[in-house]
Structures are given as structure tokens and as C-alpha cells.
Scaffold this motif. Sequence first.
Motif, PDB file in Angstrom:
ATOM      1  N   LEU A 243     -11.996  18.771  52.736  1.00 16.44           N
ATOM      2  CA  LEU A 243     -10.650  19.118  52.261  1.00 16.44           C
ATOM      3  C   LEU A 243     -10.504  20.625  52.337  1.00 16.44           C
ATOM      4  CD1 LEU A 243     -10.539  16.716  49.163  1.00 16.44           C
ATOM      5  CD2 LEU A 243      -9.734  16.287  51.494  1.00 16.44           C
ATOM      6  N   ILE A 244      -9.601  21.079  53.209  1.00 13.03           N
ATOM      7  CA  ILE A 244      -9.456  22.524  53.417  1.00 13.03           C
ATOM      8  C   ILE A 244      -8.073  23.000  52.982  1.00 13.03           C
ATOM      9  CG2 ILE A 244     -11.111  22.647  55.320  1.00 13.03           C
ATOM     10  CD1 ILE A 244      -8.673  22.751  57.260  1.00 13.03           C
ATOM     11  N   ASP A 245      -8.037  24.256  52.581  1.00 17.77           N
ATOM     12  CA  ASP A 245      -6.764  24.927  52.297  1.00 17.77           C
ATOM     13  C   ASP A 245      -6.591  26.023  53.349  1.00 17.77           C
ATOM     14  OD1 ASP A 245      -4.668  26.443  51.495  1.00 17.77           O
ATOM     15  OD2 ASP A 245      -5.448  26.892  49.482  1.00 17.77           O
ATOM     16  N   PRO A 246      -5.689  25.790  54.310  1.00 22.83           N
ATOM     17  CA  PRO A 246      -5.520  26.782  55.377  1.00 22.83           C
ATOM     18  C   PRO A 246      -4.684  27.975  54.944  1.00 22.83           C
ATOM     19  CG  PRO A 246      -4.263  24.760  55.845  1.00 22.83           C
ATOM     20  CD  PRO A 246      -4.885  24.591  54.485  1.00 22.83           C
ATOM     21  N   GLY A 247      -4.467  28.125  53.623  1.00 25.80           N
ATOM     22  CA  GLY A 247      -3.710  29.277  53.140  1.00 25.80           C
ATOM     23  C   GLY A 247      -2.332  28.889  52.655  1.00 25.80           C
ATOM     24  N   THR A 248      -2.052  27.590  52.705  1.00 27.44           N
ATOM     25  CA  THR A 248      -0.740  27.108  52.279  1.00 27.44           C
ATOM     26  C   THR A 248      -0.776  26.605  50.844  1.00 27.44           C
ATOM     27  OG1 THR A 248      -1.314  24.905  53.049  1.00 27.44           O
ATOM     28  CG2 THR A 248      -0.156  26.335  54.624  1.00 27.44           C
ATOM     29  N   GLY A 249      -1.985  26.522  50.279  1.00 26.12           N
ATOM     30  CA  GLY A 249      -2.113  25.985  48.923  1.00 26.12           C
ATOM     31  C   GLY A 249      -2.188  24.472  48.902  1.00 26.12           C
ATOM     32  N   GLU A 250      -2.048  23.841  50.060  1.00 28.93           N
ATOM     33  CA  GLU A 250      -2.154  22.381  50.128  1.00 28.93           C
ATOM     34  C   GLU A 250      -3.488  21.977  50.729  1.00 28.93           C
ATOM     35  OE1 GLU A 250       1.158  20.305  51.966  1.00 28.93           O
ATOM     36  OE2 GLU A 250       2.458  21.835  51.071  1.00 28.93           O
ATOM     37  N   LEU A 251      -4.028  20.842  50.268  1.00 33.71           N
ATOM     38  CA  LEU A 251      -5.309  20.384  50.797  1.00 33.71           C
ATOM     39  C   LEU A 251      -5.093  19.500  52.017  1.00 33.71           C
ATOM     40  CD1 LEU A 251      -7.516  19.572  47.685  1.00 33.71           C
ATOM     41  CD2 LEU A 251      -7.365  21.649  49.074  1.00 33.71           C
ATOM     42  N   VAL A 252      -5.764  19.864  53.107  1.00 33.96           N
ATOM     43  CA  VAL A 252      -5.655  19.088  54.345  1.00 33.96           C
ATOM     44  C   VAL A 252      -7.014  18.429  54.604  1.00 33.96           C
ATOM     45  CG1 VAL A 252      -5.196  19.231  56.830  1.00 33.96           C
ATOM     46  CG2 VAL A 252      -4.042  20.813  55.236  1.00 33.96           C
ATOM     47  N   PRO A 253      -7.031  17.091  54.745  1.00 40.27           N
ATOM     48  CA  PRO A 253      -8.319  16.429  55.026  1.00 40.27           C
ATOM     49  C   PRO A 253      -8.691  16.523  56.500  1.00 40.27           C
ATOM     50  CG  PRO A 253      -6.579  14.783  54.717  1.00 40.27           C
ATOM     51  CD  PRO A 253      -5.921  16.133  54.596  1.00 40.27           C
ATOM     52  N   VAL A 254      -9.953  16.828  56.760  1.00 42.94           N
ATOM     53  CA  VAL A 254     -10.449  16.879  58.144  1.00 42.94           C
ATOM     54  C   VAL A 254     -11.529  15.809  58.271  1.00 42.94           C
ATOM     55  CG1 VAL A 254     -11.497  18.322  59.922  1.00 42.94           C
ATOM     56  CG2 VAL A 254     -10.054  19.375  58.170  1.00 42.94           C
ATOM     57  N   ALA A 255     -11.327  14.893  59.234  1.00 45.25           N
ATOM     58  CA  ALA A 255     -12.271  13.775  59.371  1.00 45.25           C
ATOM     59  C   ALA A 255     -13.449  14.132  60.257  1.00 45.25           C
ATOM     60  CB  ALA A 255     -11.547  12.553  59.931  1.00 45.25           C
ATOM     61  N   ALA A 256     -13.204  14.894  61.328  1.00 42.59           N
ATOM     62  CA  ALA A 256     -14.293  15.182  62.271  1.00 42.59           C
ATOM     63  C   ALA A 256     -14.115  16.577  62.847  1.00 42.59           C
ATOM     64  CB  ALA A 256     -14.291  14.158  63.402  1.00 42.59           C
ATOM     65  N   GLY A 257     -15.211  17.247  63.075  1.00 40.67           N
ATOM     66  CA  GLY A 257     -15.160  18.598  63.639  1.00 40.67           C
ATOM     67  C   GLY A 257     -16.467  19.298  63.303  1.00 40.67           C
ATOM     68  N   ASP A 258     -16.531  20.557  63.596  1.00 39.26           N
ATOM     69  CA  ASP A 258     -17.688  21.367  63.229  1.00 39.26           C
ATOM     70  C   ASP A 258     -17.174  22.533  62.404  1.00 39.26           C
ATOM     71  OD1 ASP A 258     -19.851  20.066  64.243  1.00 39.26           O
ATOM     72  OD2 ASP A 258     -19.906  21.167  66.132  1.00 39.26           O
TER      73      ASP A 258
END
Length: 265
Positions: A243-258
Motif C-alpha cells: 500500500l503506497i502513498d504517491p503523495g496524494t494522501g491516498e493509499l494505492v495497492p500494488v499487487a506486483a512489481g519490484d
Amino acid sequence: MNSRRLGDRARSGLASTRFARLDWVAETGSTQADLLASAASGELAERALVADFQSAGRGRRGRAWTTVPEAALMVSVLVRPGPLDLAPTQLGRLTMAFAVAAAEACRDRYEVPVGLKWPNDLVATPDGRKLAGILAETTGLGTADAAVVIGMGLNANGPLPEEVADTGVTLAELAGQPVDREDLLVEVLSRFDAALGDLAGSADVPLRYRRLSVTIGQAVRVVLEEGHVDAEAVDIDDDGHLLIDPGTGELVPVAAGDVVHLRPR
Ligand code: BTN
């Protein structure tokens, strides 16, 4: 005459687990490719395959995985999610359970400081050198024959291949003594077997994964198929999404990546 087969000691250590069927070969192309083929051809039961050397070992995101013969522990396991009652959305827990089993085996049995870098790398703490990588692949998803094959390459003893000599580390170096790969395998697979017991119904594995995570709280670059995004890694959910916050204050789920840790701790 010496009639001992490769892996005999590990096989007896795993006799009462789901991974009693263990094959240990001197060489193959990829243990991962072998078990995916056997799952696709209807192999129903759990099994594990270890190779001393792989001529076509594969890593995540299409990378090659190379090791010096007999130095690393290279293992794949075949697991059927159906009998474990895992919902399709919960499949990520299998890889989380494997990563937790491997990290806890290193910490408890070998007393070395390791953590989990999302999605599934074991790294030494605090310097972040890579100890092991884990790759999960599936076949037959959406059918009764769905199978997950989880493969791990763990740098048990040296030497490391030249290309990772600076970024990798061996368990033997961290532990200060040579590592017996059969003992290590039994430690990891026994713990993984135990974790499969209530993987669907309990949040224990995700909780242990979060405790081991060295990614949560970091500024990260998430590398995706289509590019990358810089963000704060805020949390990891029960099914393994970052769960990342790209600076928008919202949590974005990432399923796959590095991920690359931008300010390693
Ligand atoms: C990664 O970090 O990219 C994952 C590496 C996974 C390597 C293991 S070694 C055993 C199994 N067989 C393979 O071909 N790959 C996995």
C-alpha cells in the motif's frame, strides 16, 4: 557401496510434512519449470524439488537466476490452494508464508538479522544485501486443478556469482559458519508446512510478514511493467499488496512489481 540418495537426510526430516515427497537432483534446467510442468500434467500432491545446479534458473520479471553449483539452496514447492480453502484473492498469502518461513528460519535457527523486502526478497539488516529471492508462478487458475509453484534461491554458502558479489550476501557469512543445505531446507519447509494449516482463516502470517518487513515506512521507487512511481510505502495488506502513498494522501495497492528503497535504512 554407497546407496545414499541426494537429499535423504532432508527427506527423513520432512517425512511428517506435506513435503515428504522431496526430489533432490544434481542438475536441472529450472526446478520451477519442472514443477510447473508436473502441475500442468495433473500432479495433484504437494512436492518439493531441489537442484544443486540449474542451467536455466529464472528470477522474477524474466531475469535469469545464476548460482555456483552446490553453493545455494535452490528449491521449488508445488502447492494446491484448493484443499487449503484459499480464495483466489488470498493466493498471495502462500508466498508470504514461504517468505516468513525462510526469514524466521534464518533468524531463529542461524541467529542472523534478516528482513523481508517487498515483495519477497530476504535481505540482511541493516545493510540490505540480498540473501534470497522468491518467485511464485501459477497454473490452472480458476479451475479445480489450480496450482502454485513457489521457488527460492537462498545464498547458503559462498562463493556468490561475480555479478552479485557486491549486492548479495550468504547465510554462511552472516552466521559465521558453513551452512548445511539439508538442515536449512528442513527448517524452512517444516515452518512453511505449519503455516499452511490455517492460512485462509487466520491473519497470523500477514502479521508476521509485516513485522519482518524492511519496506514499510520507506520512501520507495516501485518498478512496474509500465514504468515506475516514487511513493511512501505505508503498509502491506493481508494478501500481500504493497500500500503506497504517491503523495496524494491516498493509499494505492500494488499487487506486483519490484521496489528500490530510495533512502535505505
Ligand atoms: C528473484 O529474486 O528474482 C527470484 C529468484 C528465484 C530463484 C529460484 S531458484 C529455485 C527456483 N527455480 C528457478 O528457476 N527459480 C527459482
